[in-house]
Enzyme design. Sequence first.
Site, mmCIF file in Angstrom:
data_model
loop_
_atom_site.group_PDB
_atom_site.id
_atom_site.type_symbol
_atom_site.label_atom_id
_atom_site.label_comp_id
_atom_site.label_asym_id
_atom_site.label_seq_id
_atom_site.Cartn_x
_atom_site.Cartn_y
_atom_site.Cartn_z
ATOM 1 N N LYS A 108 8.445 -4.925 2.624
ATOM 2 C CA LYS A 108 8.721 -3.956 3.141
ATOM 3 C C LYS A 108 7.654 -3.327 4.013
ATOM 4 C CE LYS A 108 5.985 0.935 1.210
ATOM 5 N NZ LYS A 108 5.265 1.650 0.273
ATOM 6 N N TYR B 48 0.568 -0.792 0.224
ATOM 7 C CA TYR B 48 -0.187 -0.332 -0.552
ATOM 8 C C TYR B 48 1.097 0.931 0.183
ATOM 9 C CZ TYR B 48 0.548 -0.238 5.112
ATOM 10 O OH TYR B 48 0.511 -0.541 6.875
ATOM 11 N N CYS B 49 0.355 2.046 -0.835
ATOM 12 C CA CYS B 49 0.955 3.417 -0.470
ATOM 13 C C CYS B 49 2.459 3.394 -1.378
ATOM 14 C CB CYS B 49 1.381 4.214 0.355
ATOM 15 S SG CYS B 49 1.796 6.482 0.404
ATOM 16 N N PRO B 50 2.988 2.285 -2.482
ATOM 17 C CA PRO B 50 3.733 2.279 -3.296
ATOM 18 C C PRO B 50 4.347 3.178 -3.442
ATOM 19 C CG PRO B 50 2.193 2.002 -4.500
ATOM 20 C CD PRO B 50 1.213 2.001 -3.069
#
Length: 284
Positions: free
Chosen positions: A166, A153-155
Amino acid sequence: MTEPTFTPAIQLLKQPSWRIIDQSSLGSNFHALQSFAMDDTLCTSVGKGESGAVCRPWVHHNTIVLGIQDTRLPHLQTGIDYLNEQGFEVIVRNSGGLAVVLDSGVLNISLVFPEGEKAIDINRGYDAMWELIKHMFRDMPHFIEAKEIVGSYCPGSYDLSIRNKKFAGISQRRIRGGIAVQIYLCVDKSGSERAKMIGEFYKLALQGEQTKFAFPTIEPDVMASLSELMEQDITVQDVMMRLLTSLKETCGTIFANTLQADELELYEHYYHRIVERNQKVLGY
């Protein structure tokens, strides 16, 4: 201990001193909207030369922070209802990026620098935070990479990962000569469980519709916490000690502080502004 070596990026950390505003243990009554108003306040204060560099660690309980793009999801309210059912409050930050999870196991760090006469390249700001995190965990056996982790998420290109999983993401905000470089660090609990929740949010908020913006397809297994990756119990307090130690080793002088009188007035301005924006975007 050997003297640390510094790349050009980490030279940003070698400030004359670091003013520490620690908001990592304020508890559930500390609202995430206050944090974004704080960073805007400090950016303005540092940019005007009224404050030196600031490090602000902060923690919020059970909050999902959406980016501006997320507010354009076709079934946003359905997604928000789901997050509320999971016990999470939803807010919209005043900058780009996409949805992230904040809870008691996520430590956020804001580093606020003065830009000075020479403009600081955006990547240099990101690199400074990456170098700081590597320095904080230099005794650990795992290399921390900075690259986009697809499926997270939110890459972004400055996702921090270990073995392609991550655990952190970095963003920046610039206001009037001040630069805030912000990171969220998933310290403990399950990174994949956080990712599953965000994945479900996007499914419900999209419902299969095509949109101009390509929202991420979340793959929970590409995310983990530091505790999971290091295979040992690591707490927010542990990481706080590493942070303060690294900053002290970098510049030699750190001191605890709070907002000053002029900054309190600025803070009220920025806080009311972000509250009004959230009321307008979210309708409450």
